[in-house]
Write a protein that holds these residues in place. Structure first.
Motif, PDB file in Angstrom:
ATOM      1  N   ALA A   1       0.836  -1.198   0.000  1.00 32.14           N
ATOM      2  CA  ALA A   1       0.000   0.000   0.000  1.00 32.14           C
ATOM      3  C   ALA A   1       0.877   1.257   0.000  1.00 32.14           C
ATOM      4  N   TRP A   2       1.913   1.235   0.834  1.00 32.49           N
ATOM      5  CA  TRP A   2       2.836   2.381   0.865  1.00 32.49           C
ATOM      6  C   TRP A   2       3.473   2.580  -0.508  1.00 32.49           C
ATOM      7  N   ASN A   3       3.980   1.503  -1.081  1.00 31.45           N
ATOM      8  CA  ASN A   3       4.690   1.597  -2.355  1.00 31.45           C
ATOM      9  C   ASN A   3       3.782   2.077  -3.481  1.00 31.45           C
ATOM     10  N   GLN A   4       2.509   1.680  -3.467  1.00 33.18           N
ATOM     11  CA  GLN A   4       1.572   2.153  -4.487  1.00 33.18           C
ATOM     12  C   GLN A   4       1.297   3.648  -4.316  1.00 33.18           C
ATOM     13  N   ALA A   5       1.197   4.088  -3.072  1.00 34.70           N
ATOM     14  CA  ALA A   5       0.920   5.499  -2.804  1.00 34.70           C
ATOM     15  C   ALA A   5       2.162   6.370  -2.945  1.00 34.70           C
TER      16      ALA A   5
ATOM     17  N   PRO B   1       5.332   5.854  -5.127  1.00 36.79           N
ATOM     18  CA  PRO B   1       6.195   5.119  -6.072  1.00 36.79           C
ATOM     19  C   PRO B   1       7.626   5.659  -6.158  1.00 36.79           C
ATOM     20  N   ASN B   2       7.853   6.878  -5.703  1.00 38.21           N
ATOM     21  CA  ASN B   2       9.199   7.446  -5.724  1.00 38.21           C
ATOM     22  C   ASN B   2       9.933   7.273  -4.397  1.00 38.21           C
ATOM     23  N   ASN B   3       9.300   6.583  -3.487  1.00 39.79           N
ATOM     24  CA  ASN B   3       9.882   6.405  -2.148  1.00 39.79           C
ATOM     25  C   ASN B   3       9.465   5.028  -1.610  1.00 39.79           C
ATOM     26  N   ILE B   4       9.830   3.986  -2.353  1.00 44.46           N
ATOM     27  CA  ILE B   4       9.323   2.651  -2.023  1.00 44.46           C
ATOM     28  C   ILE B   4      10.075   2.011  -0.852  1.00 44.46           C
ATOM     29  N   ILE B   5       9.378   1.097  -0.225  1.00 42.05           N
ATOM     30  CA  ILE B   5       9.967   0.249   0.801  1.00 42.05           C
ATOM     31  C   ILE B   5      10.277  -1.086   0.135  1.00 42.05           C
ATOM     32  N   PRO B   6      11.547  -1.495   0.136  1.00 43.22           N
ATOM     33  CA  PRO B   6      11.894  -2.761  -0.548  1.00 43.22           C
ATOM     34  C   PRO B   6      11.304  -3.980   0.136  1.00 43.22           C
TER      35      PRO B   6
END
Length: 102
Positions: free
Chosen positions: A91-95, A97-102
């Motif tokens: 959910a974080w990564n979708q919201a 995309p320029n600051n993803i959690i690997p």
């Protein structure tokens, strides 16, 4: 440790919830009974067979199937927590995309 073992009963029919164990130990009974659960984990690490279910509570067991059921339940709960962790990261990564959690 011995005090804990004197409080936690033998047999599922006699199971006690963490709050009741905490009360018997003189520990705080509000919240999650963190101290009680830590002591139970320590007792298990020391080789004592203490099993539990959310519905029944904790008890000491010498029945293999009860131990299997308990370990299966713990694995299922761990899997559910792992799934929730991945869903949160996704959910974080979708919201973001320029600051993803690997």
């Amino acid at each position: 440790m011995q005090r804990l073992l004197n409080i936690i009963p033998v047999g599922r029919a006699n199971a006690m919830h963490a709050e009741d164990i905490a009360r018997g130990m003189g520990y705080p009974t509000g919240g999650n009974q963190v101290e009680t659960r830590e002591l139970i984990r320590y007792a298990i690490q020391q080789g004592y067979i203490i099993v539990s279910t959310p519905r029944d509570g904790y008890w000491r067991s010498n029945i293999k199937q009860e131990v299997i059921d308990c370990t299966n339940s713990l694995i299922n709960r761990a899997d559910e927590i792992y799934d929730r962790c991945n869903e949160l990261k996704n959910a974080w990564n979708q919201a973001n995309p320029n600051n993803i959690i690997p």
